[in-house]
Each structure stands twice: as C-alpha cells, then as structure tokens.
Design a protein around this motif. Structure first.
Motif, short mmCIF file in Angstrom:
data_model
loop_
_atom_site.label_atom_id
_atom_site.label_comp_id
_atom_site.label_asym_id
_atom_site.label_seq_id
_atom_site.Cartn_x
_atom_site.Cartn_y
_atom_site.Cartn_z
N PHE A 50 0.84 -1.19 0.00
CA PHE A 50 0.00 0.00 0.00
C PHE A 50 0.88 1.25 0.00
N HIS A 51 1.96 1.22 0.75
CA HIS A 51 2.86 2.37 0.83
C HIS A 51 3.47 2.71 -0.53
N ASP A 52 3.58 1.73 -1.42
CA ASP A 52 4.14 1.98 -2.75
C ASP A 52 3.28 2.95 -3.54
N LEU A 53 2.00 3.07 -3.20
CA LEU A 53 1.14 4.05 -3.87
C LEU A 53 1.66 5.47 -3.65
N ARG A 54 2.23 5.73 -2.50
CA ARG A 54 2.79 7.05 -2.20
C ARG A 54 3.94 7.36 -3.16
N HIS A 55 4.81 6.39 -3.37
CA HIS A 55 5.94 6.58 -4.28
C HIS A 55 5.47 6.73 -5.72
N THR A 56 4.49 5.94 -6.10
CA THR A 56 3.93 6.03 -7.44
C THR A 56 3.32 7.41 -7.66
N HIS A 57 2.58 7.88 -6.68
CA HIS A 57 1.95 9.19 -6.74
C HIS A 57 2.99 10.28 -6.98
N ALA A 58 4.04 10.27 -6.18
CA ALA A 58 5.10 11.28 -6.31
C ALA A 58 5.80 11.18 -7.66
N SER A 59 6.14 9.98 -8.07
CA SER A 59 6.84 9.79 -9.32
C SER A 59 6.02 10.26 -10.52
N LEU A 60 4.73 9.92 -10.52
CA LEU A 60 3.88 10.32 -11.63
C LEU A 60 3.71 11.84 -11.69
N LEU A 61 3.57 12.47 -10.54
CA LEU A 61 3.45 13.93 -10.53
C LEU A 61 4.70 14.59 -11.09
N LEU A 62 5.86 14.12 -10.67
CA LEU A 62 7.11 14.71 -11.16
C LEU A 62 7.30 14.45 -12.65
N GLN A 63 6.91 13.28 -13.12
CA GLN A 63 7.02 12.98 -14.55
C GLN A 63 6.11 13.88 -15.38
N GLN A 64 5.03 14.36 -14.76
CA GLN A 64 4.11 15.26 -15.46
C GLN A 64 4.50 16.73 -15.27
N ASN A 65 5.73 16.94 -14.79
CA ASN A 65 6.29 18.28 -14.60
C ASN A 65 5.54 19.13 -13.57
N VAL A 66 4.92 18.47 -12.60
CA VAL A 66 4.37 19.21 -11.47
C VAL A 66 5.56 19.71 -10.67
N HIS A 67 5.50 20.96 -10.23
CA HIS A 67 6.64 21.56 -9.53
C HIS A 67 6.99 20.73 -8.29
N PRO A 68 8.29 20.44 -8.11
CA PRO A 68 8.72 19.62 -6.96
C PRO A 68 8.30 20.18 -5.61
N LYS A 69 8.16 21.50 -5.49
CA LYS A 69 7.73 22.08 -4.22
C LYS A 69 6.31 21.62 -3.88
#
Length: 91
Positions: free
Chosen positions: A34-53
């Motif tokens: 379940f915790h892997d969803l957190r990492h997936t969420h972060a990775s996908l956001l960054l890949q979509q150029n969502v600002h790291p902040k």
C-alpha cells in the motif's frame, strides 16, 4: 477510510495491509505494498512536470530537498540538464 475500530481502537497496519492485498488479488492487479502508492503518486506527478515544491508539500516532506533526493531520478533532472546544455552549445 476507517482509521479506527468500532471500539475506538486504531486499526492494525497488518489488518489494513491484508485487506489491501485481498482487494488486489480480487481485482487481478499486481501485488504491491500500500505504501508503494505514495511513491507512485510522487513519481507520476514529477514525470508530469508538477513543480517539486508542490509534490513535496503533498507528501508532507519538510523540504523540497528531501523530495528531490528521493525522487529526482523520476524528475529527469539529469536529462533536463543535458538538454539545457545542448541548447547552449547550439547557440
């Protein structure tokens, strides 16, 4: 999401994890923690150029550095730097 039992006690993380795995098994999806969803969420956001902040704030990290230290491989920092250098050299 239920975070406590009907008696007001916290739900055991082991119980929660077992329910999560049951849902995955029934749906035919691959087994992930379940915790892997957190990492997936972060990775996908960054890949979509969502600002790291913004990603850092969503994850509850105390600084953007923590987020980039952990997820910079998905942010493409090295690739972006190489592309910027290529642009400079072409001028």
């Amino acid at each position: 999401m239920v975070t406590q039992t009907k008696f007001g006690c916290p739900v055991s993380p082991y119980y929660f994890e077992s329910r999560w795995l049951d849902m995955l098994r029934k749906s035919g999806l691959p087994k992930i923690r379940f915790h892997d969803l957190r990492h997936t969420h972060a990775s996908l956001l960054l890949q979509q150029n969502v600002h790291p902040k913004l990603v850092s704030e969503r994850l509850g990290h105390s600084s953007i550095g923590i987020t980039l230290d952990r997820y910079s491989h998905t942010y493409g920092v090295d690739y972006k730097a190489a592309m910027e250098m290529d642009e400079v050299l072409r001028q």
